[in-house]
Enzyme design. Structure first.
Site, PDB file in Angstrom:
ATOM      1  N   GLU A   1     -21.728  15.432  52.994  1.00 14.65           N
ATOM      2  CA  GLU A   1     -20.374  15.965  53.925  1.00 14.65           C
ATOM      3  C   GLU A   1     -20.806  15.691  55.841  1.00 14.65           C
ATOM      4  O   GLU A   1     -21.491  17.967  55.325  1.00 14.65           O
ATOM      5  CB  GLU A   1     -20.071  18.174  52.921  1.00 14.65           C
TER       6      GLU A   1
ATOM      7  N   GLU B   1     -24.363  21.037  45.356  1.00 17.31           N
ATOM      8  CA  GLU B   1     -24.746  21.967  45.929  1.00 17.31           C
ATOM      9  C   GLU B   1     -25.525  22.522  45.103  1.00 17.31           C
ATOM     10  O   GLU B   1     -25.054  23.860  44.943  1.00 17.31           O
ATOM     11  CB  GLU B   1     -23.916  22.580  47.291  1.00 17.31           C
TER      12      GLU B   1
END
Length: 583
Positions: free
Chosen positions: A232, A158
Site C-alpha cells: 500500500e 495489517e
C-alpha cells in the site's frame, strides 16, 4: 497466464524477473458498467496489475446467503482485468479495513454475544472457513495456476496493528490452501508492525506513503531475502465528516514513487482509483472519539471519483516510464458530463408517518440492536410511551451513532456519539405521548479494537431514572422505497422527510448532485443509493455514475433528516465539490 514465483532474488514470472506495478481498484466502489473503463486507464498509466479487496459483508449478507452478482460479480471483474492484459492481486480478508463498513466483517457476526473478531474464537473461524469456501470455489479458474490472472492472495490485512497471534494467521493460510488457493500468499503491515503481523513461510510486504528507503530497510531487516514490495503506497488519503478534504501534492508523491522504484521494489498504489462509498457502506474510526468517513472515496488518486485522470496520473506515468514500458498515446480525456440543471422536489413523505411501510416493529422489554434485528445498514426507530406529563430526562448509556429524539412526532433534540452525548431533557405535552428515537448507523468502525461496533441504543436506556418496560424496535434499512406514499407538499414538513422529484435526460452521462441549503441525509437516483450528505462537510456533492441514469424520465429521492432547502430544489452540476483543503 504466467505463474508468479518468489525466490531469494525477487519475483519471477515464468522464469523471468518481474516487478509488480499495481494499483488499487475496488470493484465494489465502482459501478460495474464502468469497470472496463477504469481497468483500461490503469494499463494506459503503465500498470501491469490490479489489486482489490473483497468485502465479505456484501458478498455474504446473511450466513446462508452468498452473492456474486451485479456489482459483486468478482469473477467478471477479474476476467475484465485479464482481457485488458492485467494481473490481479486479491485481498479477501476476512478483515480488509479499507475505510469500509466494519472493515468488511459481516454485521451478523456481532449478533453472537461476546464473539472475538480477528481471533481464534471458533465461531469466527467457522464463519471465515465457510466464507473462503463460498468465495474461492467459483474463483478457481481465476487463479494463475489454472490459467487465470490472480497471481497472489493476501492473508488477513495489517494484522500486526491489531494482534500477534501467529496461530490465527496460520489457520487462515491453511484455510485458503484447503480451498484450492495454490498461488503465492502474502501479508502486509506497516513497518513498525511487521514483526507482529508476519507469517513464517509467507511473503511479508510493507505499507507506507513516504520515506520509502526507511520502510524497505525495515522490511529487509525482517525478511533478509526475497522480493521487496510496498503493498500500500499511500498516494492520498480519505476524508472524515467535519474536517478538510485531504490532498497530496502530485510532484511530491511522484518523487516518493521514484525513490521507491529506484530500489527495484514492487509497488501497489493505494489507491489508483478510489471510487465511492455508495449507500451506507462507509466505515469509521474511533480513537477515543468516533469519526465517520464521508461518502466519496476519491482519495486524491490518479483517477478521480468519476474516473478522470488527475495530475497524479500524468506524474506517475512519467515516473513509471523510467523503469518499465508504458503504452504510447495521450492521457485519456475526461468523460462527458450531463448538462447542469435544477430539479424541484415537489412531493414528500414523512419518515415517521411512513414507518409501517418501511419496516416491521419488534416488541421487546428493551431497545434491540441492529445486529439483534438482523440489520446491516440504515436506521432503527425505537418507540415507547411516556407515562407522565411535564419535564422528562432521557439517558442512554451508548448511542450508536446518532439519535434524533421526537415526542409525538415533534423534534426535541439530538444525541451524537461523536460528541459523547448521553442525556437529553424535554417537556412531555401529555400523559401517554409517544417517544420516538431514530438512530442512524453512521458506519461501523473499520480499524482497531473498535470493530466490535454494535449499532442502535446499547446498554441501559432510562426515562427519569427508570427503564421503560415496553419498547418497539423497527429496522429501517431503506433498501426499498417504492412503498412510500408521496404527496404534493403544501407546507414545510416537520421532521425526517423523503422528498421526490423527476427530471428528463436525453443522453445519460456522469454528473454530481449538489444539495446546497440541505442539512443531512441520503439520496437515491432511480433507486440507486448515492450515499450520505451532510452540511458540515467537507464533501458537498454526490457522484452520480452515468449508468444510473436512463434516457427519458428519471427519479430522485432525498431523505432530509432535519431541514430541507427552502425551495426544495437540488442541482446537478458537471463538477464535484469535495470541500476546502488544508492551507
Amino acid at each position: 497466464m504466467p505463474h508468479l514465483q518468489i525466490d531469494d532474488g525477487g519475483f519471477t514470472l515464468d522464469g523471468e524477473p518481474f516487478r509488480l506495478l499495481s494499483g488499487g481498484l475496488h470493484y465494489f466502489r465502482v459501478h460495474p458498467e464502468q469497470w472496463a473503463d477504469r481497468l483500461r486507464k490503469a494499463r494506459l498509466m503503465g500498470l501491469n496489475t490490479i489489486e482489490t479487496y473483497v468485502p465479505w459483508n456484501l458478498h455474504q449478507p446473511r450466513p446462508g446467503r452468498f452473492r456474486l452478482d451485479g456489482g459483486l460479480d468478482l469473477p467478471r471483474f477479474i476476467e475484465l482485468a485479464a482481457a485488458e492484459g492485467l494481473h490481479v492481486l486479491l485481498r479477501p480478508g476476512p478483515y480488509i479495513c479499507a475505510e469500509w463498513e466494519g472493515g468488511g466483517l459481516p454485521s451478523w457476526l456481532l449478533g453472537e454475544p461476546g464473539i472475538q473478531l480477528r481471533s481464534r474464537d471458533p465461531r469466527f473461524l467457522d464463519a471465515v472457513d465457510d466464507y473462503f469456501v463460498r468465495l474461492f470455489t467459483p474463483l478457481q479458474h481465476c487463479l494463475a495456476s489454472r490459467g487465470g490472472p490472480v497471481l497472489a492472495v493476501q492473508v488477513e490485512n495489517e494484522y500486526g496493528a491489531y494482534g500477534d497471534d501467529t496461530a490465527y494467521l496460520e489457520h487462515l493460510a491453511g484455510s485458503l490452501r484447503s480451498c484450492g488457493v495454490d498461488v503465492p500468499l502474502f501479508t502486509c503491515d506497516q513497518p513498525a508492525d511487521l514483526e507482529r503481523g508476519a507469517l513464517p513461510g509467507v511473503l511479508a510486504t510493507a505499507n507506507f506513503g513516504s520515506r520509502s528507503a526507511q520502510g524497505l530497510a525495515t522490511l529487509r531487516a525482517r525478511q533478509p531475502k526475497g522480493p521487496l514490495m510496498c503493498a500500500e503506497f499511500w498516494i492520498g488519503w480519505f476524508d472524515r465528516w467535519g474536517t478538510h478534504h485531504v490532498v497530496r501534492d502530485p510532484d511530491q508523491a511522484a518523487r516518493e514513487l521514484d525513490e521507491l522504484l529506484a530500489t527495484g521494489a514492487s509497488v501497489n498504489f493505494y489507491m489508483f482509483h478510489g471510487g465511492t462509498n455508495f449507500g451506507f457502506t462507509n466505515g469509521a474510526n474511533d480513537k477515543h472519539t468516533y469519526r465517520p468517513t464521508v461518502t466519496s472515496y476519491d482519495y486524491d488518486a490518479p483517477l478521480d471519483e468519476a474516473g478522470d485522470p488527475t495530475p497524479k496520473y500524468t506524474a506517475f506515468r512519467d515516473v513509471i516510464a523510467k523503469y518499465a514500458s508504458v503504452p504510447d498515446g495521450p492521457v485519456p480525456s475526461p468523460g462527458p458530463r450531463l448538462a447542469p440543471r435544477t430539479v424541484a422536489l415537489t412531493a414528500s413523505a414523512g419518515l415517521l408517518a411512513s414507518a409501517d411501510a418501511l419496516g416491521t416493529a419488534v416488541d421487546a422489554r428493551r431497545p434491540l440492536t441492529m445486529e439483534e434485528l438482523e440489520q446491516d445498514f440504515g436506521f432503527v426507530l425505537y418507540e415507547t410511551k411516556l407515562p407522565l406529563k411535564g419535564p422528562a430526562l432521557l439517558e442512554v448509556e451508548q448511542v450508536r451513532d446518532r439519535a434524533q429524539v421526537f415526542v409525538d412526532g415533534q423534534p426535541v433534540g439530538v444525541l451524537e456519539r461523536e460528541s459523547h452525548e448521553h442525556a437529553l431533557s424535554f417537556v412531555v405535552p401529555r400523559a401517554g405521548s409517544t417517544l420516538s428515537v431514530l438512530v442512524e448507523n453512521q458506519g461501523r468502525v473499520n480499524y482497531g479494537q473498535g470493530i466490535h461496533d454494535r449499532k442502535g441504543l446499547l446498554g441501559k436506556v432510562l426515562l427519569d431514572g427508570a427503564e421503560p418496560a415496553e419498547w418497539t424496535s423497527r429496522p429501517l434499512p431503506l433498501t426499498e422505497l417504492c412503498s412510500l406514499g408521496f404527496e404534493v407538499a403544501t407546507a414545510a414538513p416537520v421532521g425526517p422527510t423523503f422528498h421526490r422529484g423527476t427530471f428528463e435526460v436525453a443522453d445519460p452521462a456522469d454528473t454530481f448532485l449538489h444539495l446546497d441549503g440541505w442539512t443531512k441525509g441520503n439520496a437515491w437516483v432511480n433507486g440507486f443509493a448515492l450515499g450520505r450528505y451532510w452540511s458540515r462537510g467537507p464533501q458537498r456533492s454526490l457522484y452520480v455514475p452515468a449508468p444510473v441514469l436512463r434516457a427519458g424520465t428519471n427519479e430522485i429521492v432525498v431523505l432530509e433528516l432535519h431541514a430541507a432547502h427552502r425551495g426544495r430544489t437540488v442541482q446537478f452540476r458537471a463538477t464535484a465539490d469535495l470541500g476546502p483543503t488544508e492551507e
